[in-house]
Design an enzyme around this catalytic site. Sequence first.
Site, PDB file in Angstrom:
ATOM      1  N   TYR A  79      12.952   8.278   1.842  1.00  0.00           N
ATOM      2  CA  TYR A  79      13.900   7.728   0.883  1.00  0.00           C
ATOM      3  C   TYR A  79      13.280   7.609  -0.490  1.00  0.00           C
ATOM      4  CZ  TYR A  79      11.813   2.981   0.905  1.00  0.00           C
ATOM      5  OH  TYR A  79      10.978   1.897   0.756  1.00  0.00           O
ATOM      6  N   ARG A  85       8.088  13.074  -5.832  1.00  0.00           N
ATOM      7  CA  ARG A  85       7.551  12.374  -4.652  1.00  0.00           C
ATOM      8  C   ARG A  85       8.405  12.661  -3.413  1.00  0.00           C
ATOM      9  NH1 ARG A  85       6.744   6.076  -5.063  1.00  0.00           N
ATOM     10  NH2 ARG A  85       9.002   6.132  -4.954  1.00  0.00           N
ATOM     11  N   ARG A 127      18.942  12.656  22.012  1.00  0.00           N
ATOM     12  CA  ARG A 127      17.690  12.032  21.592  1.00  0.00           C
ATOM     13  C   ARG A 127      16.534  12.819  22.191  1.00  0.00           C
ATOM     14  NH1 ARG A 127      14.153   8.040  23.831  1.00  0.00           N
ATOM     15  NH2 ARG A 127      13.078   6.855  22.198  1.00  0.00           N
ATOM     16  N   LYS A 153       6.999   8.170   1.858  1.00  0.00           N
ATOM     17  CA  LYS A 153       7.994   7.090   1.698  1.00  0.00           C
ATOM     18  C   LYS A 153       9.046   7.179   2.804  1.00  0.00           C
ATOM     19  CE  LYS A 153      10.411   4.700  -2.079  1.00  0.00           C
ATOM     20  NZ  LYS A 153       9.890   3.373  -1.780  1.00  0.00           N
ATOM     21  N   GLU A 175      -1.122  -3.306  -0.648  1.00  0.00           N
ATOM     22  CA  GLU A 175      -0.013  -3.364  -1.618  1.00  0.00           C
ATOM     23  C   GLU A 175       0.948  -4.456  -1.193  1.00  0.00           C
ATOM     24  OE1 GLU A 175       2.233   0.377  -1.466  1.00  0.00           O
ATOM     25  OE2 GLU A 175       1.802   0.539   0.672  1.00  0.00           O
ATOM     26  N   LEU A 221       1.624   3.483  -0.952  1.00  0.00           N
ATOM     27  CA  LEU A 221       2.601   4.380  -1.559  1.00  0.00           C
ATOM     28  C   LEU A 221       2.153   4.684  -2.995  1.00  0.00           C
ATOM     29  CD1 LEU A 221       5.381   5.732  -0.971  1.00  0.00           C
ATOM     30  CD2 LEU A 221       6.327   3.993  -2.477  1.00  0.00           C
TER      31      LEU A 221
END
Length: 287
Positions: free
Chosen positions: A33, A52, A101, A151, A183, A207
Site C-alpha cells: 500500500y 516506492r 485459498r 510497505k 521506528e 520503512l
Amino acid sequence: MTRTVYVNGTYLPETEAKVSIFDRGFLMADAVYEVTSVLGGKLIDFDGHAVRLERSLNELDMPHPISKEELLEVHRELVRLNDITDGMIYLQISRGAPNDRDFVFPDPETTKPTVVLFTQNKPGLANSPAAKTGIKVISIEDVRWGRRDIKTVQLLYPSMGKMMAKKAGCDDAWMVEDGFVTEGTSNNAYIIKGNKIITRALSNDILHGITRAAVLRFAQEAQMEVEERNFTIAEAQDADEAFITSASTFVMPVVEIDGAAVGTGAVGPLATRLREIYLDESIKAAI
Ligand code: PDD
C-alpha cells in the site's frame, strides 16, 4: 457523503465497491500500500510514493498492474470526484483473488492484482493542533517481520502498538529491537541533539519513508547536521528534541518518551522549523 472509490479500473460509490473473499490481501496480507497526502487539492510527493510502490511490488514478485502515469491520473480523478482539498489517498495492490485459498502464489497470467484506491477527507490536515503541543510516545518491543522496508498491509502489530499507547495515555509507540529504536508504528523516528538530527539508517529494519527522505534533504539544506545511526530510548529521553515523520503527520514533535520529558517537555525550535520548511517546500512542489 458517499465517497467515490476506485476498484480495478472502475470509479464507483464506496457502498458498491467489492473485493472477493479469496483476495490474497484479505486472506494472507499479500498486498502492498501507499498513503499520499493531499494539500490544497494537490498531491504531496507523488513521485516518491510511486517509486516506492514499484519497489514493494518488485520485492514481492508481484505484477505491476498500473503504470505511474495512470496512477497519477487515478489519484487526481479521486481528488476531483471527492472534492478533496486536504486529506489522504490510500492505495492498495494485492496479488489478486484466485478462486481458492493456497499458500502458493497464483499464476499472474490468470490471477490479476486487485487495485483499490480511496480518499480520506481531512480538512486542515497541515494545521493539526498536535503539532503545537507535541505527542507522547511509549516504547514497545519490535516483533514485526524482517522486511519492514516493503510497505505491506501486515499492520496488526503496529495497530496493537497504537492501542498499547492509547491505554498508557499516550499517542503512539516507538518500537525497539536489540536495544535500539527502529521506528514508530506508522512513522519514522528522530532525535535532535544540538544542531544534529539523528535517525536510524535505512535497511530492511524500517520503512524507507518518503517524508524522511525529503526532511533529511531539507535539514541539510538548512545547515542542520544529519547523522544516520542507531539510538536508544535512554539517548532519546536525554535529547534536546524528538519528532516523527510520515505522509499523514509530516513532521510531528515528540515531547515525552516513556513518561520522561524530552528537553523542556515542550515543542522545540528545530522540529518546528523543520515542519515549516517541509510543508512550505512540499506544497510548492505538489502536483
Ligand atoms: N505510514 N514507518 C512506517 C512503519 C510507516 O507505516 C510509515 C507510513 C512511515 C513513514 O513513511 P512515509 O513518510 O513514506 O509516509 C514509516 C503510513 C502513513 C500509514 O500507514 O498510514
